[in-house]
Design a protein around this motif. Sequence first.
Motif, PDB file in Angstrom:
ATOM      1  N   THR A 135      23.342 -38.639 -29.863  1.00 19.67           N
ATOM      2  CA  THR A 135      23.011 -37.370 -30.525  1.00 19.67           C
ATOM      3  C   THR A 135      21.718 -37.508 -31.321  1.00 19.67           C
ATOM      4  O   THR A 135      20.837 -36.641 -31.284  1.00 19.67           O
ATOM      5  CB  THR A 135      24.171 -36.961 -31.462  1.00 19.67           C
ATOM      6  OG1 THR A 135      25.365 -36.922 -30.684  1.00 19.67           O
ATOM      7  CG2 THR A 135      23.926 -35.604 -32.083  1.00 19.67           C
ATOM      8  N   LYS A 136      21.593 -38.615 -32.044  1.00 16.44           N
ATOM      9  CA  LYS A 136      20.380 -38.860 -32.839  1.00 16.44           C
ATOM     10  C   LYS A 136      19.148 -38.936 -31.944  1.00 16.44           C
ATOM     11  O   LYS A 136      18.081 -38.421 -32.283  1.00 16.44           O
ATOM     12  CB  LYS A 136      20.498 -40.178 -33.625  1.00 16.44           C
ATOM     13  CG  LYS A 136      21.574 -40.175 -34.673  1.00 16.44           C
ATOM     14  CD  LYS A 136      21.257 -39.195 -35.799  1.00 16.44           C
ATOM     15  CE  LYS A 136      22.393 -39.180 -36.820  1.00 16.44           C
ATOM     16  NZ  LYS A 136      22.321 -37.997 -37.691  1.00 16.44           N
ATOM     17  N   VAL A 137      19.306 -39.597 -30.796  1.00 16.09           N
ATOM     18  CA  VAL A 137      18.175 -39.756 -29.880  1.00 16.09           C
ATOM     19  C   VAL A 137      17.685 -38.386 -29.411  1.00 16.09           C
ATOM     20  O   VAL A 137      16.485 -38.147 -29.287  1.00 16.09           O
ATOM     21  CB  VAL A 137      18.588 -40.661 -28.692  1.00 16.09           C
ATOM     22  CG1 VAL A 137      17.575 -40.584 -27.565  1.00 16.09           C
ATOM     23  CG2 VAL A 137      18.769 -42.102 -29.155  1.00 16.09           C
ATOM     24  N   LEU A 138      18.621 -37.471 -29.211  1.00 12.10           N
ATOM     25  CA  LEU A 138      18.204 -36.116 -28.807  1.00 12.10           C
ATOM     26  C   LEU A 138      17.630 -35.348 -29.995  1.00 12.10           C
ATOM     27  O   LEU A 138      16.640 -34.634 -29.838  1.00 12.10           O
ATOM     28  CB  LEU A 138      19.364 -35.345 -28.164  1.00 12.10           C
ATOM     29  CG  LEU A 138      19.386 -35.536 -26.639  1.00 12.10           C
ATOM     30  CD1 LEU A 138      20.241 -36.700 -26.221  1.00 12.10           C
ATOM     31  CD2 LEU A 138      19.767 -34.248 -25.941  1.00 12.10           C
ATOM     32  N   GLU A 139      18.234 -35.502 -31.153  1.00 10.42           N
ATOM     33  CA  GLU A 139      17.716 -34.839 -32.357  1.00 10.42           C
ATOM     34  C   GLU A 139      16.289 -35.293 -32.649  1.00 10.42           C
ATOM     35  O   GLU A 139      15.451 -34.510 -33.079  1.00 10.42           O
ATOM     36  CB  GLU A 139      18.613 -35.152 -33.567  1.00 10.42           C
ATOM     37  CG  GLU A 139      19.886 -34.328 -33.616  1.00 10.42           C
ATOM     38  CD  GLU A 139      20.810 -34.744 -34.767  1.00 10.42           C
ATOM     39  OE1 GLU A 139      21.953 -34.279 -34.767  1.00 10.42           O
ATOM     40  OE2 GLU A 139      20.372 -35.553 -35.644  1.00 10.42           O
ATOM     41  N   ASP A 140      16.044 -36.556 -32.416  1.00 15.29           N
ATOM     42  CA  ASP A 140      14.699 -37.096 -32.661  1.00 15.29           C
ATOM     43  C   ASP A 140      13.698 -36.710 -31.581  1.00 15.29           C
ATOM     44  O   ASP A 140      12.515 -37.067 -31.672  1.00 15.29           O
ATOM     45  CB  ASP A 140      14.762 -38.640 -32.717  1.00 15.29           C
ATOM     46  CG  ASP A 140      15.373 -39.152 -34.008  1.00 15.29           C
ATOM     47  OD1 ASP A 140      15.747 -38.303 -34.852  1.00 15.29           O
ATOM     48  OD2 ASP A 140      15.475 -40.380 -34.168  1.00 15.29           O
ATOM     49  N   GLY A 141      14.184 -36.049 -30.531  1.00 19.89           N
ATOM     50  CA  GLY A 141      13.270 -35.609 -29.475  1.00 19.89           C
ATOM     51  C   GLY A 141      12.828 -36.712 -28.524  1.00 19.89           C
ATOM     52  O   GLY A 141      11.894 -36.529 -27.741  1.00 19.89           O
ATOM     53  N   ILE A 142      13.494 -37.861 -28.616  1.00 16.92           N
ATOM     54  CA  ILE A 142      13.179 -38.942 -27.660  1.00 16.92           C
ATOM     55  C   ILE A 142      13.561 -38.485 -26.255  1.00 16.92           C
ATOM     56  O   ILE A 142      12.901 -38.810 -25.275  1.00 16.92           O
ATOM     57  CB  ILE A 142      13.964 -40.235 -28.021  1.00 16.92           C
ATOM     58  CG1 ILE A 142      13.726 -40.649 -29.471  1.00 16.92           C
ATOM     59  CG2 ILE A 142      13.652 -41.359 -27.054  1.00 16.92           C
ATOM     60  CD1 ILE A 142      12.358 -41.181 -29.752  1.00 16.92           C
ATOM     61  N   LEU A 143      14.646 -37.759 -26.171  1.00 13.10           N
ATOM     62  CA  LEU A 143      14.989 -37.037 -24.946  1.00 13.10           C
ATOM     63  C   LEU A 143      14.988 -35.546 -25.304  1.00 13.10           C
ATOM     64  O   LEU A 143      15.344 -35.174 -26.421  1.00 13.10           O
ATOM     65  CB  LEU A 143      16.371 -37.451 -24.435  1.00 13.10           C
ATOM     66  CG  LEU A 143      16.496 -38.888 -23.918  1.00 13.10           C
ATOM     67  CD1 LEU A 143      17.961 -39.230 -23.647  1.00 13.10           C
ATOM     68  CD2 LEU A 143      15.650 -39.100 -22.666  1.00 13.10           C
ATOM     69  N   ASP A 144      14.616 -34.718 -24.315  1.00 13.46           N
ATOM     70  CA  ASP A 144      14.448 -33.286 -24.597  1.00 13.46           C
ATOM     71  C   ASP A 144      15.772 -32.550 -24.385  1.00 13.46           C
ATOM     72  O   ASP A 144      16.271 -32.492 -23.255  1.00 13.46           O
ATOM     73  CB  ASP A 144      13.370 -32.740 -23.650  1.00 13.46           C
ATOM     74  CG  ASP A 144      13.091 -31.269 -23.904  1.00 13.46           C
ATOM     75  OD1 ASP A 144      13.796 -30.658 -24.749  1.00 13.46           O
ATOM     76  OD2 ASP A 144      12.175 -30.728 -23.252  1.00 13.46           O
ATOM     77  N   PRO A 145      16.355 -31.997 -25.464  1.00 18.43           N
ATOM     78  CA  PRO A 145      17.650 -31.311 -25.318  1.00 18.43           C
ATOM     79  C   PRO A 145      17.591 -30.151 -24.320  1.00 18.43           C
ATOM     80  O   PRO A 145      18.606 -29.812 -23.717  1.00 18.43           O
ATOM     81  CB  PRO A 145      17.935 -30.787 -26.730  1.00 18.43           C
ATOM     82  CG  PRO A 145      17.046 -31.560 -27.638  1.00 18.43           C
ATOM     83  CD  PRO A 145      15.842 -31.960 -26.836  1.00 18.43           C
TER      84      PRO A 145
END
Lengths: 419, 419
Positions: A266-276
């Motif tokens: 979830t954090k990785v997506l929140e950080d935009g490392i992966l695009d939600p």
Amino acid sequence: MHSPSPIIKSSLIEPDGGELVNLVVPEIERASRVLEAQALPKVSLTNIDLEWAHVISEGWASPLKGFMRENEYLQSLHFNSLKTTKNGSSIVVNMSLPIVLAIDDETKERIGCSTHVGLLSPNKVLIGILRGIEIYKHNKEERIARTWGTTVDGLPYVDEAISKGGNWLIGGDLEVFEPIKYNDGLDDYRLSPQELRNEFERREADAVFAFQLRNPVHNGHALLMNDTRRSLLEMGYNNPILLLHPLGGFTKVDDVPLHVRMEQHTKVLEDGILDPKTTIVAIFPSPMHYAGPTEVQWHAKARINGGANFYIVGRDPAGMPHPTQNRDLYDPDHGKKLLSMAPGLDKLHILPFRVAAYDIVHKKMAFFDPSRAKEFEFISGTKMRSYAKNGENPPEGFMSPSGWSVLANYYQTLQTEDC
Amino acid sequence: MHSPSPIIKSSLIEPDGGELVNLVVPEIERASRVLEAQALPKVSLTNIDLEWAHVISEGWASPLKGFMRENEYLQSLHFNSLKTTKNGSSIVVNMSLPIVLAIDDETKERIGCSTHVGLLSPNKVLIGILRGIEIYKHNKEERIARTWGTTVDGLPYVDEAISKGGNWLIGGDLEVFEPIKYNDGLDDYRLSPQELRNEFERREADAVFAFQLRNPVHNGHALLMNDTRRSLLEMGYNNPILLLHPLGGFTKVDDVPLHVRMEQHTKVLEDGILDPKTTIVAIFPSPMHYAGPTEVQWHAKARINGGANFYIVGRDPAGMPHPTQNRDLYDPDHGKKLLSMAPGLDKLHILPFRVAAYDIVHKKMAFFDPSRAKEFEFISGTKMRSYAKNGENPPEGFMSPSGWSVLANYYQTLQTEDC
């Protein structure tokens, strides 16, 4: 209370066998089926059995309609595939792991001549019925040898699910009274293959690429997934969607637990490392065998049913260290090789992993460049865990900082509990 | 000196892959190939390796063209089949045993970067070349576990051929300079698949039913074979031919040796227990794995290449007693079940064995009749051998008397040698 999702006409990849199996009893018939089950001999499920019931009931193993009968078991064990029919023609679908239910002598005795049995969850709740049962011998050594290619002591799934299991296997057609839930705060992530397909349709995906994982996502993974998306766009797809699909069933004790991994993802997506906007995070409810090249076929096949038409495969998929020797249990290239040759997986596009490593000069995860090999550092899972345990930070750019905090906190808590 | 037989246009079953592999170098090119081989690094073959070279070179394993490269090995090990193409279309052929050549570290070192190697027979004669070689790891435990479904000590082929073998496997395209011969007085019985096909054509067979065996023929076998012929005639075939096809390669020490069996088979035909006009006796040159349900597929598949379209299968085919436990190594029904489901064997008609036993009342071998079970006696291989060893006769009607004499004499000689 869930009802089965409606089948949406879809341009997505067809499920194995042509139709997605859905073994959840329609709500209107539920009461009468429960009543029926109460009168039947009962079989108690372990946690892993329940995970398999979940997997089968939602159609991840389509066209499999229940725990395997002997003919299915033998085909799976010897051929990693099942012969079946589609519109009257003979077809072959991949089925590399035996999906079986073990019972002991006493339970077999109790079942007697009954043709159906009721299924009890580990909490002693009646969750379904197995119909038209067939009971056959559970030759554990043969099952283990043919599934793992070794009979060495210390295989986690064997220790947990097979050695303790009974001497008989019971197959039959499964039905479950309700969608299986775990009430651990993560059920909303457990999208069924049909729910995933609906979501891909809603987002108008024209390509779905699946990434199976049972570890935290670091920036090398993210690089790979973003690079895959870029490639798919270059190939002419307009809207490739990433299915980030952590395995949610049984894992070995030193793996990072599901709730920690989900928080990290979830954090990785929140950080935009992966695009939600182009990513769906969902839980794959299967337990883990750690059976390397045999199991990776299951991981890929189930994602066909989940709607993926591209599958990313890395080094040593579904592998682990050899329990007694200082080497990987499997040849790290065999998984990739087998996926490209496995019966029934032809329609899935296999995307081999490019190796990413930490680029010391540019302070980020990058695709490994052999011409400047010395400027790269490989950070293994063991090394990553040792950073976390020691309260150290990994090199800048290895993982999204908030994702790292989740891991670091988990390992710190573990250590506190150890004391 | 043999030349390869001409390919005859045939109405017989098509060989796997559409064409029968023949890897014997044409006579005119032989001298130059031998010269070439002399300059290459050499690999020494064991007796079993030579048997496999024989098997491959004559096309029993068609479409396999040599010892397996890794992709073929992995498919065989995991899927019991190979993907290949026929007229541009993808097809699957059965291939359940890994047909591989093991080399040791020293040989690998010596081969270096050479792309071809010369093959030396156990007598140190250059017999062929392996071209376009690929050397890959020989994970013995994985090979054993996936082939036998057990890693128990005491598997005869493992002890003889695998444990002693090197840590590497070498694959490539095989050519042999001459048809492989053993000069044991039995070479005339070693008909190649093409020679068998020619003979079936000459006899105008419209059905060929194969009987694989590695034991003496008793009257129960004969009853079964004669009954099968009767069934085929009833089905409308005009000239069904029996291929009585004893296995001629490596067998375990307590099996009856090939020359004794061949003499016994000859007597059975001389006595008219089987009809020489509708029977061909030939030797199948493969070594024996004793790998039960995995191996029976090989036995059946090779006979497709030999021109058979019917295959008789009994209880526990290619099985043996468990080396350490008091039971059969394999479930005696699994072989038959797997044959009916195995990839690539669809075109072969599988004829399950009816159980024959000694009918005490009528003093003959007869199909077992459960309604008068007490009037039947099952005479096992062990019991048969104990009669022969003790100089006793089996019950009248069990075996042709002159066939029995061959066996009795052999076991009497054995005992004399033991003293």
